[in-house]
Design a protein around this motif. Structure first.
Motif, mmCIF file in Angstrom:
data_model
loop_
_atom_site.group_PDB
_atom_site.id
_atom_site.type_symbol
_atom_site.label_atom_id
_atom_site.label_comp_id
_atom_site.label_asym_id
_atom_site.label_seq_id
_atom_site.Cartn_x
_atom_site.Cartn_y
_atom_site.Cartn_z
ATOM 1 N N ASP A 8 0.842 -1.201 0.000
ATOM 2 C CA ASP A 8 0.000 0.000 0.000
ATOM 3 C C ASP A 8 0.870 1.241 0.000
ATOM 4 O O ASP A 8 1.569 1.525 0.976
ATOM 5 C CB ASP A 8 -0.901 -0.007 1.241
ATOM 6 N N GLU B 8 -2.606 4.664 -1.882
ATOM 7 C CA GLU B 8 -3.625 4.948 -2.891
ATOM 8 C C GLU B 8 -4.524 3.748 -3.196
ATOM 9 O O GLU B 8 -5.181 3.709 -4.231
ATOM 10 C CB GLU B 8 -2.955 5.406 -4.198
ATOM 11 N N ASN B 9 -4.554 2.775 -2.279
ATOM 12 C CA ASN B 9 -5.319 1.556 -2.569
ATOM 13 C C ASN B 9 -6.811 1.798 -2.725
ATOM 14 O O ASN B 9 -7.506 1.004 -3.336
ATOM 15 C CB ASN B 9 -5.093 0.523 -1.457
ATOM 16 N N TRP B 10 -7.311 2.886 -2.160
ATOM 17 C CA TRP B 10 -8.739 3.147 -2.257
ATOM 18 C C TRP B 10 -9.033 4.396 -3.080
ATOM 19 O O TRP B 10 -10.024 5.076 -2.882
ATOM 20 C CB TRP B 10 -9.331 3.274 -0.856
ATOM 21 N N LYS B 11 -8.146 4.680 -4.036
ATOM 22 C CA LYS B 11 -8.344 5.811 -4.925
ATOM 23 C C LYS B 11 -8.257 5.327 -6.376
ATOM 24 O O LYS B 11 -7.854 4.220 -6.657
ATOM 25 C CB LYS B 11 -7.271 6.878 -4.698
ATOM 26 N N VAL C 111 -4.316 -4.233 -4.392
ATOM 27 C CA VAL C 111 -5.635 -3.791 -4.869
ATOM 28 C C VAL C 111 -5.393 -2.694 -5.900
ATOM 29 O O VAL C 111 -4.815 -1.655 -5.569
ATOM 30 C CB VAL C 111 -6.492 -3.252 -3.709
ATOM 31 N N GLY D 92 -7.236 -0.474 -7.287
ATOM 32 C CA GLY D 92 -7.880 0.809 -7.065
ATOM 33 C C GLY D 92 -9.271 0.902 -7.679
ATOM 34 O O GLY D 92 -9.895 -0.112 -8.010
ATOM 35 N N PHE D 93 -9.752 2.127 -7.830
ATOM 36 C CA PHE D 93 -11.103 2.370 -8.339
ATOM 37 C C PHE D 93 -11.136 2.362 -9.875
ATOM 38 O O PHE D 93 -10.122 2.498 -10.550
ATOM 39 C CB PHE D 93 -11.600 3.736 -7.866
ATOM 40 N N ASP E 79 -16.352 -4.366 -1.238
ATOM 41 C CA ASP E 79 -16.629 -3.238 -0.341
ATOM 42 C C ASP E 79 -17.432 -2.127 -1.014
ATOM 43 O O ASP E 79 -18.267 -1.486 -0.374
ATOM 44 C CB ASP E 79 -15.309 -2.671 0.180
ATOM 45 N N THR E 80 -17.133 -1.861 -2.281
ATOM 46 C CA THR E 80 -17.862 -0.836 -3.028
ATOM 47 C C THR E 80 -17.821 -1.174 -4.511
ATOM 48 O O THR E 80 -16.799 -1.658 -5.007
ATOM 49 C CB THR E 80 -17.267 0.568 -2.800
ATOM 50 N N LEU F 24 -14.778 -0.189 -6.957
ATOM 51 C CA LEU F 24 -13.504 -0.890 -7.095
ATOM 52 C C LEU F 24 -13.414 -1.597 -8.437
ATOM 53 O O LEU F 24 -14.361 -2.242 -8.886
ATOM 54 C CB LEU F 24 -13.326 -1.891 -5.956
#
Length: 310
Positions: free
Chosen positions: A110, A113-116, A152, A154-155, A194-195, A198
């Motif tokens: 990580d 930026e894993n969730w961007k 991950v 990302g998005f 989660d969303t 992703l």
């Protein structure tokens, strides 16, 4: 002997045998599910708890928790945030795992930026952050003898067609794999639920990307909880993606707690993995259904029960 006397003695003998047999069966059943009796005995599969899962029983210190995990029969751990720990703590964890004969499961590669929106964009700034995190991860892996690390992508990037996004992700993962191969570290791509934002969502999508990257350092992390939510058909999809699966995580659904708290037949899934010869780590990436020491004991019992498939 008169027939009446024979029948009477036979009946008494039968009752005695049934009573003894029933007591023996109950004793065996109790032994099979009692945590105290089973403590220290290893499991059929290699389940890996994480920090905080046994804090009430093992203490607040993570090292003490690891010792407690070992005492309960666990032989691996996970630590998603390992990359963020200071070097001294990483060394202590690695040394303790080596002393206890335990394996290090996944940590997360990580770079922040894993969730961007990230690798899907093809932008150099995101790629540079990812590759730098890969380099740091190789150094960390040496300290704790880690073999796998979660990635991950990302998005979604909504301004780009899905094929272009996929190509961008493949290019980034190929570059990352070149770094990780040299360090003997395998990134395991995790499709998540989660969303919907992703990019990576299903096992078949992840399989396709792994085949395209074509590196021993790019494989699938099959999280049973997320895959039950996103696609179901667990055993069939495990079989179809088997050549690319390097790591497995656990969590029942709904609730994301230990096996037996939701709808997944974990004993059957575990038996299937055992029969396929899976020798990897089974990450316990879920919460505890109940609080306190009682909840921790219930969690251990849930794993003893689900692991009782032979």
């Amino acid at each position: 002997m008169e027939r009446r006397s024979f029948l009477h003695q036979s009946t008494l003998a039968g009752i005695s045998a049934l009573t003894f047999g029933g007591a023996t069966a109950l004793a065996g059943s109790a032994k099979g599910t009692d945590n105290t009796a089973a403590a220290g005995k290893t499991f059929n599969l290699d389940y890996a708890p994480h920090q905080g899962m046994f804090k009430n029983s093992g203490g607040e210190d993570f090292l003490d928790q690891i010792r407690y995990m070992h005492d309960q029969g666990f032989r691996s751990i996970e630590d998603n945030g390992m990359l963020g720990r200071d070097t001294a703590q990483q060394n202590k964890i690695g040394e303790l795992l080596a002393k206890l004969g335990m394996r290090m499961g996944v940590f997360v590669i990580d770079g922040g930026e894993n969730w961007k929106v990230s690798l899907t964009t093809g932008k150099k700034e995101h790629l540079d952050v990812f590759l730098k995190a890969c380099e740091r991860s190789v150094e960390l892996a040496k300290r704790v003898n880690a073999k796998w690390a979660t990635v991950v992508p990302g998005f979604f990037e909504r301004n780009l067609p899905i094929g272009i996004q996929t190509g961008n992700v493949i290019d980034a993962l190929r570059a990352g794999s070149e770094i990780l191969e040299k360090g003997g570290l395998t990134m395991v791509l995790e499709p998540l639920s989660d969303t919907p934002e992703l990019f990576l969502r299903t096992s078949e999508q992840t399989y396709e990307i792994c085949r395209a990257v074509n590196s021993p350092s790019c494989k699938i992390l099959y999280d049973i909880y997320h895959m039950q939510k996103n696609e179901g058909n667990l055993i069939t999809m495990i079989d179809r993606c088997w050549s690319e699966i390097a790591y497995i995580q656990i969590g029942d659904n709904p609730g994301r707690k230990e096996p037996g708290t939701g709808e997944i037949n974990y004993r059957n899934v575990f038996k299937h993995l055992h029969n396929k010869g899976y020798k990897g780590v089974m990450g316990m990436e879920h919460g505890n259904a109940k609080p306190g020491k009682d909840g921790e004991q219930a969690l251990i019992k849930a794993y003893r029960d689900a692991d009782n498939f032979l």
